[in-house]
Design a protein around this motif. Structure first.
Motif, mmCIF file in Angstrom:
data_model
loop_
_atom_site.group_PDB
_atom_site.id
_atom_site.type_symbol
_atom_site.label_atom_id
_atom_site.label_comp_id
_atom_site.label_asym_id
_atom_site.label_seq_id
_atom_site.Cartn_x
_atom_site.Cartn_y
_atom_site.Cartn_z
ATOM 1 N N LEU A 152 -4.713 -2.502 3.883
ATOM 2 C CA LEU A 152 -4.066 -2.155 5.142
ATOM 3 C C LEU A 152 -4.229 -0.663 5.421
ATOM 4 O O LEU A 152 -4.442 -0.263 6.559
ATOM 5 C CB LEU A 152 -2.580 -2.519 5.095
ATOM 6 C CG LEU A 152 -1.750 -2.104 6.320
ATOM 7 C CD1 LEU A 152 -2.284 -2.729 7.591
ATOM 8 C CD2 LEU A 152 -0.281 -2.448 6.114
ATOM 9 N N GLU A 153 -4.152 0.153 4.385
ATOM 10 C CA GLU A 153 -4.338 1.593 4.576
ATOM 11 C C GLU A 153 -5.722 1.902 5.124
ATOM 12 O O GLU A 153 -5.877 2.719 6.043
ATOM 13 C CB GLU A 153 -4.124 2.333 3.256
ATOM 14 C CG GLU A 153 -4.274 3.842 3.364
ATOM 15 C CD GLU A 153 -4.003 4.541 2.063
ATOM 16 O OE1 GLU A 153 -4.987 4.871 1.353
ATOM 17 O OE2 GLU A 153 -2.827 4.759 1.740
ATOM 18 N N ASP A 154 -6.754 1.249 4.574
ATOM 19 C CA ASP A 154 -8.116 1.450 5.076
ATOM 20 C C ASP A 154 -8.213 1.055 6.548
ATOM 21 O O ASP A 154 -8.814 1.767 7.365
ATOM 22 C CB ASP A 154 -9.117 0.623 4.262
ATOM 23 C CG ASP A 154 -9.228 1.079 2.816
ATOM 24 O OD1 ASP A 154 -8.965 2.269 2.551
ATOM 25 O OD2 ASP A 154 -9.561 0.240 1.960
ATOM 26 N N HIS A 205 5.726 4.502 7.068
ATOM 27 C CA HIS A 205 4.456 5.165 6.837
ATOM 28 C C HIS A 205 3.879 4.795 5.472
ATOM 29 O O HIS A 205 2.803 5.271 5.107
ATOM 30 C CB HIS A 205 4.614 6.686 6.931
ATOM 31 C CG HIS A 205 4.737 7.179 8.339
ATOM 32 N ND1 HIS A 205 5.928 7.611 8.879
ATOM 33 C CD2 HIS A 205 3.830 7.288 9.327
ATOM 34 C CE1 HIS A 205 5.742 7.985 10.130
ATOM 35 N NE2 HIS A 205 4.477 7.783 10.434
ATOM 36 N N LEU A 206 4.589 3.960 4.705
ATOM 37 C CA LEU A 206 4.125 3.551 3.392
ATOM 38 C C LEU A 206 3.269 2.294 3.532
ATOM 39 O O LEU A 206 3.777 1.185 3.614
ATOM 40 C CB LEU A 206 5.305 3.291 2.457
ATOM 41 C CG LEU A 206 6.232 4.476 2.192
ATOM 42 C CD1 LEU A 206 7.376 4.062 1.272
ATOM 43 C CD2 LEU A 206 5.449 5.633 1.577
ATOM 44 N N MET A 207 1.944 2.491 3.579
ATOM 45 C CA MET A 207 1.046 1.363 3.840
ATOM 46 C C MET A 207 1.091 0.322 2.726
ATOM 47 O O MET A 207 1.039 -0.887 2.990
ATOM 48 C CB MET A 207 -0.386 1.877 4.016
ATOM 49 C CG MET A 207 -0.602 2.707 5.245
ATOM 50 S SD MET A 207 -0.267 1.814 6.773
ATOM 51 C CE MET A 207 0.992 2.867 7.475
ATOM 52 N N SER A 208 1.183 0.766 1.480
ATOM 53 C CA SER A 208 1.203 -0.186 0.376
ATOM 54 C C SER A 208 2.440 -1.072 0.449
ATOM 55 O O SER A 208 2.381 -2.273 0.168
ATOM 56 C CB SER A 208 1.172 0.552 -0.966
ATOM 57 O OG SER A 208 2.284 1.431 -1.084
ATOM 58 N N GLU A 209 3.575 -0.504 0.848
ATOM 59 C CA GLU A 209 4.797 -1.282 0.979
ATOM 60 C C GLU A 209 4.715 -2.219 2.185
ATOM 61 O O GLU A 209 5.120 -3.376 2.118
ATOM 62 C CB GLU A 209 6.000 -0.344 1.104
ATOM 63 C CG GLU A 209 7.331 -1.056 1.137
ATOM 64 C CD GLU A 209 7.562 -1.924 -0.085
ATOM 65 O OE1 GLU A 209 8.220 -2.975 0.068
ATOM 66 O OE2 GLU A 209 7.082 -1.573 -1.183
ATOM 67 N N MET A 210 4.192 -1.710 3.294
ATOM 68 C CA MET A 210 4.055 -2.549 4.483
ATOM 69 C C MET A 210 3.126 -3.732 4.204
ATOM 70 O O MET A 210 3.356 -4.846 4.701
ATOM 71 C CB MET A 210 3.528 -1.723 5.651
ATOM 72 C CG MET A 210 3.554 -2.439 6.990
ATOM 73 S SD MET A 210 5.215 -2.845 7.567
ATOM 74 C CE MET A 210 5.740 -1.247 8.217
ATOM 75 N N ALA A 211 2.091 -3.504 3.407
ATOM 76 C CA ALA A 211 1.151 -4.573 3.089
ATOM 77 C C ALA A 211 1.831 -5.709 2.332
ATOM 78 O O ALA A 211 1.425 -6.869 2.433
ATOM 79 C CB ALA A 211 -0.018 -4.028 2.275
#
Length: 314
Positions: A283-285, A185-191
């Motif tokens: 990615l979050e956006d 659920h961590l978008m910054s990490e997934m990005a």
């Protein structure tokens, strides 16, 4: 390679997973995203035979997981870091798993060092913090040196060093040609980690694309401008298909016009620019835009005085 074809899972009248098809290819880190209740964990459980599909099928390297003769050597799985015998030490937990496949104790020692739990390997797993439990779960997933890794929220509870270690580890695994399916659920990490993204919402596939393509498709590039004559500049650049948002008396966010064009228009009118910064979506956006209608569980933010604020996605 992981291949799902028309995969569905129903619990009574509820479709947890509804006609899902996708392919997770070797050599890439595939991010598996979706709101709570989207069907991610159920899908992962079906991949490794813990849940039986109501319809469709899913295979790992062309085979049903339950038919694999030595699954630890084929697929490394972290679904629940708490799924350990709490009275055993971390090392004995891993030794018990290794014994099921005839793996040597030397391999247990190797994964303990890889996961960074050497100093606590003889302590009871039931006393582990969430982060140390995650490291133990990752060590267990690596025991058989598998070609496929399925990791559900592996950075949950890890400190920054641990998060970076997981990121570097899964990217290295993909660079070796392994198949990596990673949920978070961590978008910054997934990005920073994923090459490809599959997004689920209410049990259906909402997107299946390379991460840069997903961001481009679901976000809008903008130019952040700062000028002492911002209002005049706003009137100058306004037009069809151009969006201008005033964020303060001297700043604007402009979409639909490239930075060089804004600079040229300002120069022609003698409007000074103190900042002209192109920005792209995140990615979050993209994720929030994509899943906005597929969020099943919501909370409502309430300020200290009890007056309700706008609805906020949990």
């Amino acid at each position: 390679m992981i291949t799902a074809e028309g995969l569905s899972k129903r619990y009574g009248d509820k479709a947890a997973v509804d006609d899902v098809s996708f392919t997770v290819r070797p050599g890439t880190v595939t991010g598996f995203l979706g709101p709570n209740g989207a069907g991610k964990s159920t899908t992962m459980r079906m991949i490794v035979g813990l849940d039986r599909p109501s319809a469709g099928r899913v295979t790992v390297n062309g085979q049903d997981y339950r038919r694999l003769r030595a699954p630890l050597t084929e697929v490394g799985v972290l679904l629940d870091a708490k799924a350990v015998h709490t009275g055993r030490s971390a090392r004995n937990h891993l030794r018990a798993l290794a014994a099921t496949h005839g793996l040597p104790s030397a391999r247990v020692d190797e994964v303990i060092e890889i996961a960074g739990i050497g100093s606590v390997s003889r302590k009871r797993a039931g006393k582990f913090s969430l982060g140390m439990g995650q490291r133990l779960g990752i060590a267990a997933a690596l025991l058989g040196d598998p070609h496929t890794l399925i990791l559900d929220e592996p950075v949950n509870g890890l400190d920054p060093e641990g998060v970076r270690w997981v990121r570097q580890f899964v990217r290295h695994a993909a660079s070796e040609g392994r198949t990596v399916l990673l949920s978070s659920h961590l978008m910054s990490e997934m990005a920073q980690t994923a090459d490809h993204v599959i997004v689920l919402g209410r049990g259906k596939v909402l997107a299946d694309a390379a991460l840069p393509e997903l961001v481009r498709a679901w976000t809008t590039a903008r130019v952040h401008v700062r000028s002492p004559r911002a209002a005049e500049l706003a009137a100058l650049v306004s037009g069809r298909d151009i969006e201008v948002v005033s964020t303060s008396p001297d700043t604007l966010d402009i979409a639909g016009l490239e930075a060089w064009r804004i600079g040229d228009l300002a120069a022609d009118r003698g409007i000074p620019l103190h900042e002209l910064t192109p920005t792209s979506g995140s990615l979050e956006d993209a994720y929030l835009a994509l899943t906005g209608e597929a969020v099943e569980y919501r909370t409502r933010a309430v300020p200290a005085d009890g007056a309700p604020l706008e609805e906020v996605v949990a």
